[in-house]
Design a protein around this motif. Structure first.
Motif, PDB file in Angstrom:
ATOM      1  N   UNK A  85       0.838  -1.208   0.000  1.00  0.00           N
ATOM      2  CA  UNK A  85       0.000   0.000   0.000  1.00  0.00           C
ATOM      3  C   UNK A  85       0.869   1.253   0.000  1.00  0.00           C
ATOM      4  N   UNK A  86       0.211   2.398  -0.194  1.00  0.00           N
ATOM      5  CA  UNK A  86       0.944   3.666  -0.192  1.00  0.00           C
ATOM      6  C   UNK A  86       0.662   4.487   1.063  1.00  0.00           C
ATOM      7  N   UNK A  87      -0.418   4.158   1.721  1.00  0.00           N
ATOM      8  CA  UNK A  87      -0.747   4.899   2.948  1.00  0.00           C
ATOM      9  C   UNK A  87      -1.508   4.006   3.915  1.00  0.00           C
ATOM     10  N   UNK A  88      -1.319   4.283   5.202  1.00  0.00           N
ATOM     11  CA  UNK A  88      -2.101   3.629   6.261  1.00  0.00           C
ATOM     12  C   UNK A  88      -2.739   4.721   7.112  1.00  0.00           C
ATOM     13  N   UNK A  89      -4.020   4.539   7.413  1.00  0.00           N
ATOM     14  CA  UNK A  89      -4.707   5.466   8.321  1.00  0.00           C
ATOM     15  C   UNK A  89      -5.040   4.705   9.603  1.00  0.00           C
ATOM     16  N   UNK A  90      -4.487   5.172  10.707  1.00  0.00           N
ATOM     17  CA  UNK A  90      -4.728   4.513  11.997  1.00  0.00           C
ATOM     18  C   UNK A  90      -6.008   5.066  12.622  1.00  0.00           C
ATOM     19  N   UNK A  91      -7.007   4.206  12.748  1.00  0.00           N
ATOM     20  CA  UNK A  91      -8.298   4.592  13.345  1.00  0.00           C
ATOM     21  C   UNK A  91      -8.646   3.540  14.391  1.00  0.00           C
ATOM     22  N   UNK A  92      -7.731   3.301  15.322  1.00  0.00           N
ATOM     23  CA  UNK A  92      -7.826   2.123  16.183  1.00  0.00           C
ATOM     24  C   UNK A  92      -8.449   2.404  17.545  1.00  0.00           C
ATOM     25  N   UNK A  93      -8.940   3.619  17.771  1.00  0.00           N
ATOM     26  CA  UNK A  93      -9.674   3.890  19.008  1.00  0.00           C
ATOM     27  C   UNK A  93      -8.787   4.077  20.221  1.00  0.00           C
ATOM     28  N   UNK A  94      -9.293   3.682  21.386  1.00  0.00           N
ATOM     29  CA  UNK A  94      -8.640   4.029  22.644  1.00  0.00           C
ATOM     30  C   UNK A  94      -7.832   2.900  23.258  1.00  0.00           C
ATOM     31  N   UNK A  95      -7.581   3.041  24.548  1.00  0.00           N
ATOM     32  CA  UNK A  95      -6.727   2.078  25.267  1.00  0.00           C
ATOM     33  C   UNK A  95      -7.454   1.492  26.477  1.00  0.00           C
ATOM     34  N   UNK A  96      -8.790   1.557  26.483  1.00  0.00           N
ATOM     35  CA  UNK A  96      -9.519   1.250  27.722  1.00  0.00           C
ATOM     36  C   UNK A  96      -9.328  -0.173  28.216  1.00  0.00           C
ATOM     37  N   UNK A 118       3.063   8.865   4.435  1.00  0.00           N
ATOM     38  CA  UNK A 118       2.084   7.802   4.206  1.00  0.00           C
ATOM     39  C   UNK A 118       1.364   7.327   5.457  1.00  0.00           C
ATOM     40  N   UNK A 119       1.713   7.862   6.619  1.00  0.00           N
ATOM     41  CA  UNK A 119       1.044   7.413   7.854  1.00  0.00           C
ATOM     42  C   UNK A 119       0.107   8.513   8.367  1.00  0.00           C
ATOM     43  N   UNK A 120      -1.157   8.180   8.467  1.00  0.00           N
ATOM     44  CA  UNK A 120      -2.191   9.127   8.880  1.00  0.00           C
ATOM     45  C   UNK A 120      -2.949   8.544  10.079  1.00  0.00           C
ATOM     46  N   UNK A 121      -3.693   9.383  10.766  1.00  0.00           N
ATOM     47  CA  UNK A 121      -4.501   8.880  11.888  1.00  0.00           C
ATOM     48  C   UNK A 121      -5.730   9.751  12.056  1.00  0.00           C
ATOM     49  N   UNK A 122      -6.797   9.118  12.571  1.00  0.00           N
ATOM     50  CA  UNK A 122      -8.059   9.844  12.808  1.00  0.00           C
ATOM     51  C   UNK A 122      -8.836   9.139  13.910  1.00  0.00           C
ATOM     52  N   UNK A 123      -9.809   9.841  14.465  1.00  0.00           N
ATOM     53  CA  UNK A 123     -10.691   9.223  15.467  1.00  0.00           C
ATOM     54  C   UNK A 123     -10.266   9.514  16.895  1.00  0.00           C
ATOM     55  N   UNK A 124     -10.798   8.707  17.831  1.00  0.00           N
ATOM     56  CA  UNK A 124     -10.527   8.930  19.255  1.00  0.00           C
ATOM     57  C   UNK A 124      -9.035   9.071  19.548  1.00  0.00           C
ATOM     58  N   UNK A 125      -8.206   8.296  18.808  1.00  0.00           N
ATOM     59  CA  UNK A 125      -6.778   8.272  19.153  1.00  0.00           C
ATOM     60  C   UNK A 125      -6.019   9.550  18.787  1.00  0.00           C
TER      61      UNK A 125
END
Lengths: 506, 63
Positions: free
Chosen positions: A195-206, A461-468
């Motif tokens: 792939x060319x990019x990864x988007x981390x949308x993995x939420x929290x650490x509860x 190429x590394x992105x992130x979104x969401x709670x994290x």
């Protein structure tokens, strides 16, 4: 198994499916890794979506409200991404066929109005139209959104890899993302996605008590609070949110952002938590909403209790007390009052009045064995059982009853109608801890949703979104805030856009 | 009557909380277990109610 995709998305929750929708709209191919055997993440729990209208003046005002809420501590570019993409949340949900109902249409001039906030901080709850996704059965609309989003994304050519945690991300010789690797939980088959990019949308650490301890200073009580602790969670059981996205981002050199427990104060232990966040065994969650006397272990008041249905403010107050614990106390006259009418109506568990409060205490203590609620004829007994300073509490109650008699709270200016004296036994007491549906924050990103290093260079190429990434919305460190699908979705759309544009530039 | 739970069940636990004679969380396997076939009128009604209450229409009943 070997696959190829433009963009890999880690997590199929609100940020994940929104990122996929945006990327597909831009003609990109997507693969979504989901560690659970089913779709949707903790956003399956969502009901409320605050939606910022797609009008410049409206978006500007929402932007200023949120920026000010974080004491100008947030990243204004990320806040801007949020407000400018918020309208897409409703558009996407309705496109999926889930009905949306506007519970409170907030005109421009009323944005931030406290009287529309239902106890929440006005900047959080009144920065857009209060819109609810309608669920089926006893569920919330977010569950349908997660399911329909998966079906829609697959129909449009996207791939869901369920039961398959993303375990590693590889960088090429230039330090840019080039491969994502996952392992199926049951078959143990490895999946390699070029792939060319990864988007981390993995939420929290509860569900990672060690991360909670290290990053927030709290100790997780566990569901039945068997070993003490001072924070608890009220999402679905066993959400398996173990900070996998955080750990991967940090391993690749991403800067460590602040992690905070979002605010939702709770009594821990058996008989309080059911098997789901949607139903309750009893009415204790409504009792802890009420604005009566709250004290710390020293028997001292610590906040204006009229804020008690503002879960964020209440948790911040509790967090600053000895052992991060609080107690709510009322007497038998207030018990009768609650059986006639509650002062604060709680829309999640609606009831105009409570039923057999004494019986509910007895049931929780005797049948459930909950060690965090107390009922006794004297305050001395309450103090001994609950671990509150008797001297401190008596002093506080003497003064507080004086405020009730005069109708003036000389300490915190609580409105007179909530100054109910504590005089007549039996007395009722609940031990209340901070809690939340999830944790927020932990990964640093820039205004283009790229994960950044300590020196602010992005990892290509590394992105992130969401709670994290909510540490960028509220500020890093986070002073106070909550996680919500309505924050995660617009940030997901933005990350999907930004990752697609990054690929177009390659 | 038999109860079938579809893969897209979100394990939220509504059925477990409301109808514990029929459903239980299985945390090790990460699924919801069906504890028994509903064999009485009361349990059959509970199974129908569970299908109605499910958040994602994941509970199906076979006669």
């Amino acid at each position: 198994m070997n696959l190829t995709a433009d963009i890999v998305i880690m997590g199929s929750g609100a940020a994940g499916y929104s990122a996929a929708d945006a990327a597909l709209q831009k003609g990109k191919t997507v693969v979504i890794f989901e560690k659970r055997p089913f779709q949707g993440g903790v956003a399956n729990c969502a009901i409320q979506y605050i939606v910022v209208r797609n009008e410049k003046a409206y978006q500007d005002k929402a932007f200023h409200l949120l920026y000010e809420y974080g004491n100008y501590n947030g990243n204004p570019k990320v806040i801007r991404r949020y407000v400018d993409n918020s309208w897409r949340t409703r558009e996407f949900i309705e496109r999926l066929g889930v009905k949306m109902e506007v519970a409170d249409a907030v005109p421009l001039e009323d944005l931030g109005a406290p009287e529309r906030a239902d106890g929440f901080p006005p900047a959080i709850n009144v920065h857009g139209d209060d819109t609810h996704a309608l669920g089926r059965g006893r569920g919330h609309g977010g569950a349908l959104v997660g399911l329909y989003a998966m079906r829609d994304i697959i129909k449009r050519g996207g791939t869901y890899l369920l039961d398959t945690p993303l375990t590693d991300i590889k960088l090429d010789e230039n330090g840019a993302v080039c491969e994502a690797i996952g392992v199926h939980n049951k078959t143990k088959e490895e999946v390699h996605v070029s792939c060319k990019a990864v988007i981390i949308c993995a939420g929290g650490v509860q569900d990672d008590p060690e991360m909670i301890r290290e990053h927030t200073g709290f100790t997780y009580t566990g569901k039945d609070a068997p070993n003490g602790g001072n924070v608890t969670f009220n999402c679905f059981p066993n959400t398996k949110q173990t900070g996998d996205g955080h750990k991967l981002a940090w391993k690749l050199g991403g800067a460590v952002g602040n992690i905070s427990i979002e605010g939702h104060d709770m009594i821990p232990g058996p008989g309080i938590e059911t098997s789901t966040a949607w139903i309750t065994y009893n009415q204790f969650k409504i009792m802890t909403e009420q604005p009566y006397l709250w004290v710390n272990k020293r028997g001292e008041r610590f906040f204006d209790e009229s804020l008690s249905n503002n879960h964020i403010s209440t948790c911040r107050g509790i967090r600053n007390q000895p052992d991060r614990v609080s107690y709510m106390i009322f007497d038998d006259d207030t018990r009768k009052h609650l059986e006639e009418k509650v002062d604060y109506f709680y829309f999640v568990f609606p009831a105009e009045k409570l039923t057999d409060v004494r019986g509910q205490f007895k049931d929780l203590i005797e049948n459930w064995g909950n060690k965090h609620v107390f009922m006794a004829d004297t305050l001395e007994e309450i103090c001994a059982q609950a671990g509150i300073s008797e001297e401190g509490l008596k002093k506080t109650i003497d003064r507080y009853n004086g405020f009730a008699a005069s109708g003036v709270d000389e300490e915190f200016d609580k409105p007179a109608q909530y100054l109910r004296p504590v005089k007549k036994g039996p007395f009722y007491c609940m031990r209340i801890y901070c809690g939340g549906y999830n944790t927020i924050g932990g990964i640093r990103i820039n205004g283009d949703m790229q994960v950044i290093k300590e020196n602010f260079d992005p990892i290509p190429g590394l992105f992130a979104a969401g709670d994290n990434v909510l540490n960028e919305l509220y500020g890093n460190p986070i002073i106070a805030g909550l996680g919500a699908a309505y924050f995660a979705m617009p940030l997901g759309f933005a990350a999907g856009d930004c990752a697609s544009e990054y690929i177009d530039r390659l | 009557m038999k109860i079938e739970i579809k893969d897209y069940c979100i394990r939220c636990g509504i059925c477990v909380g409301l109808y514990p004679e029929l459903f239980a969380h299985n945390f090790e396997e990460d699924c919801i277990d069906v504890l028994k076939d509903p064999d009485t009128d009361e349990l059959k009604q509970q199974a129908r109610d569970a299908a109605r209450d499910c958040a994602v229409t994941a509970i199906f009943l076979e006669k």
